[in-house]
Design a protein around this motif. Structure first.
Motif, PDB file in Angstrom:
ATOM      1  N   HIS A  58       0.834  -1.198   0.000  1.00 50.42           N
ATOM      2  CA  HIS A  58       0.000   0.000   0.000  1.00 50.42           C
ATOM      3  C   HIS A  58       0.878   1.260   0.000  1.00 50.42           C
ATOM      4  O   HIS A  58       0.596   2.221  -0.729  1.00 50.42           O
ATOM      5  CB  HIS A  58      -0.925   0.005   1.215  1.00 50.42           C
ATOM      6  CG  HIS A  58      -1.780   1.219   1.306  1.00 50.42           C
ATOM      7  ND1 HIS A  58      -2.832   1.446   0.445  1.00 50.42           N
ATOM      8  CD2 HIS A  58      -1.728   2.292   2.124  1.00 50.42           C
ATOM      9  CE1 HIS A  58      -3.393   2.604   0.738  1.00 50.42           C
ATOM     10  NE2 HIS A  58      -2.741   3.142   1.761  1.00 50.42           N
ATOM     11  N   GLU A  59       1.938   1.240   0.786  1.00 49.50           N
ATOM     12  CA  GLU A  59       2.840   2.395   0.836  1.00 49.50           C
ATOM     13  C   GLU A  59       3.492   2.626  -0.522  1.00 49.50           C
ATOM     14  O   GLU A  59       3.559   3.747  -1.021  1.00 49.50           O
ATOM     15  CB  GLU A  59       3.916   2.173   1.896  1.00 49.50           C
ATOM     16  CG  GLU A  59       4.888   3.328   2.029  1.00 49.50           C
ATOM     17  CD  GLU A  59       5.962   3.063   3.077  1.00 49.50           C
ATOM     18  OE1 GLU A  59       6.970   3.794   3.041  1.00 49.50           O
ATOM     19  OE2 GLU A  59       5.806   2.151   3.902  1.00 49.50           O
ATOM     20  N   TRP A  60       3.953   1.534  -1.174  1.00 46.82           N
ATOM     21  CA  TRP A  60       4.597   1.668  -2.481  1.00 46.82           C
ATOM     22  C   TRP A  60       3.611   2.212  -3.512  1.00 46.82           C
ATOM     23  O   TRP A  60       3.937   3.117  -4.274  1.00 46.82           O
ATOM     24  CB  TRP A  60       5.141   0.312  -2.938  1.00 46.82           C
ATOM     25  CG  TRP A  60       5.871   0.411  -4.236  1.00 46.82           C
ATOM     26  CD1 TRP A  60       7.187   0.654  -4.421  1.00 46.82           C
ATOM     27  CD2 TRP A  60       5.301   0.294  -5.555  1.00 46.82           C
ATOM     28  NE1 TRP A  60       7.483   0.695  -5.762  1.00 46.82           N
ATOM     29  CE2 TRP A  60       6.345   0.476  -6.479  1.00 46.82           C
ATOM     30  CE3 TRP A  60       4.022   0.048  -6.035  1.00 46.82           C
ATOM     31  CZ2 TRP A  60       6.144   0.420  -7.858  1.00 46.82           C
ATOM     32  CZ3 TRP A  60       3.824  -0.003  -7.408  1.00 46.82           C
ATOM     33  CH2 TRP A  60       4.872   0.177  -8.293  1.00 46.82           C
ATOM     34  N   SER A  61       2.389   1.664  -3.526  1.00 44.38           N
ATOM     35  CA  SER A  61       1.410   2.123  -4.520  1.00 44.38           C
ATOM     36  C   SER A  61       1.007   3.576  -4.270  1.00 44.38           C
ATOM     37  O   SER A  61       0.737   4.313  -5.217  1.00 44.38           O
ATOM     38  CB  SER A  61       0.189   1.210  -4.544  1.00 44.38           C
ATOM     39  OG  SER A  61      -0.475   1.228  -3.297  1.00 44.38           O
ATOM     40  N   SER A  62       0.997   3.996  -3.018  1.00 44.29           N
ATOM     41  CA  SER A  62       0.692   5.398  -2.717  1.00 44.29           C
ATOM     42  C   SER A  62       1.796   6.315  -3.220  1.00 44.29           C
ATOM     43  O   SER A  62       1.532   7.386  -3.766  1.00 44.29           O
ATOM     44  CB  SER A  62       0.524   5.593  -1.211  1.00 44.29           C
ATOM     45  OG  SER A  62      -0.581   4.868  -0.747  1.00 44.29           O
ATOM     46  N   GLN A  63       3.041   5.873  -3.053  1.00 45.43           N
ATOM     47  CA  GLN A  63       4.181   6.680  -3.488  1.00 45.43           C
ATOM     48  C   GLN A  63       4.284   6.759  -5.008  1.00 45.43           C
ATOM     49  O   GLN A  63       4.845   7.700  -5.541  1.00 45.43           O
ATOM     50  CB  GLN A  63       5.486   6.108  -2.920  1.00 45.43           C
ATOM     51  CG  GLN A  63       5.616   6.262  -1.427  1.00 45.43           C
ATOM     52  CD  GLN A  63       6.841   5.539  -0.890  1.00 45.43           C
ATOM     53  OE1 GLN A  63       7.498   4.792  -1.599  1.00 45.43           O
ATOM     54  NE2 GLN A  63       7.136   5.760   0.377  1.00 45.43           N
ATOM     55  N   HIS A  64       3.750   5.764  -5.706  1.00 45.17           N
ATOM     56  CA  HIS A  64       3.872   5.698  -7.164  1.00 45.17           C
ATOM     57  C   HIS A  64       2.530   5.835  -7.869  1.00 45.17           C
ATOM     58  O   HIS A  64       2.358   5.376  -8.999  1.00 45.17           O
ATOM     59  CB  HIS A  64       4.549   4.390  -7.569  1.00 45.17           C
ATOM     60  CG  HIS A  64       5.953   4.280  -7.082  1.00 45.17           C
ATOM     61  ND1 HIS A  64       6.276   3.770  -5.853  1.00 45.17           N
ATOM     62  CD2 HIS A  64       7.111   4.660  -7.648  1.00 45.17           C
ATOM     63  CE1 HIS A  64       7.574   3.808  -5.685  1.00 45.17           C
ATOM     64  NE2 HIS A  64       8.112   4.355  -6.752  1.00 45.17           N
ATOM     65  N   ALA A  65       1.572   6.485  -7.216  1.00 43.03           N
ATOM     66  CA  ALA A  65       0.216   6.598  -7.774  1.00 43.03           C
ATOM     67  C   ALA A  65       0.212   7.286  -9.133  1.00 43.03           C
ATOM     68  O   ALA A  65      -0.488   6.858 -10.053  1.00 43.03           O
ATOM     69  CB  ALA A  65      -0.696   7.335  -6.793  1.00 43.03           C
ATOM     70  N   THR A  66       1.008   8.336  -9.298  1.00 40.29           N
ATOM     71  CA  THR A  66       1.048   9.059 -10.572  1.00 40.29           C
ATOM     72  C   THR A  66       1.549   8.158 -11.694  1.00 40.29           C
ATOM     73  O   THR A  66       0.935   8.097 -12.771  1.00 40.29           O
ATOM     74  CB  THR A  66       1.964  10.295 -10.450  1.00 40.29           C
ATOM     75  OG1 THR A  66       1.486  11.106  -9.382  1.00 40.29           O
ATOM     76  CG2 THR A  66       1.983  11.091 -11.734  1.00 40.29           C
ATOM     77  N   ASP A  69      -1.080   5.527 -12.576  1.00 37.04           N
ATOM     78  CA  ASP A  69      -2.160   6.113 -13.382  1.00 37.04           C
ATOM     79  C   ASP A  69      -1.720   6.338 -14.821  1.00 37.04           C
ATOM     80  O   ASP A  69      -2.472   6.072 -15.769  1.00 37.04           O
ATOM     81  CB  ASP A  69      -2.634   7.429 -12.772  1.00 37.04           C
ATOM     82  CG  ASP A  69      -3.380   7.228 -11.457  1.00 37.04           C
ATOM     83  OD1 ASP A  69      -3.855   6.098 -11.212  1.00 37.04           O
ATOM     84  OD2 ASP A  69      -3.466   8.208 -10.685  1.00 37.04           O
TER      85      ASP A  69
END
Length: 94
Positions: A58-66, A69
């Motif tokens: 979850h932390e990784w996906s939050s950091q790489h959300a842009t 997308d």
């Protein structure tokens, strides 16, 4: 029973012991003792592991959300790989 250590440093105990775990104890006089063991995972650690990995994901996906997308937008515009392969094969047969 005598066993010889091979050039690779391994010793064969036979199929009877295949897949078993042994604790290796080396004494000061050079004596080596193999003790068969059974490993029992700690219940608390087993429960914490999935939660820890989920938190890290979850932390990784939050950091790489842009970036995620951007990739998803790019992937939506592309033809699926299986269709590209079918089209390529059809073109090869012409």
């Amino acid at each position: 029973m005598l066993k010889e250590v091979g050039a690779s440093g391994q010793i064969s105990l036979g199929k009877k012991y295949a897949g078993q775990l042994f604790e290796v104890q080396t004494a000061a006089d050079g004596t080596i003792t193999l003790m068969p063991v059974k490993v029992v995972p700690a219940p608390l650690a087993a429960q914490e592991e999935p939660a820890r990995y989920a938190a890290a994901a979850h932390e990784w996906s939050s950091q790489h959300a842009t970036e995620i997308d951007q990739y998803n937008a790019w992937a939506e515009q592309r033809e699926p790989y299986s269709q590209r392969v079918r089209r390529w094969r059809a073109e090869q047969q012409k």
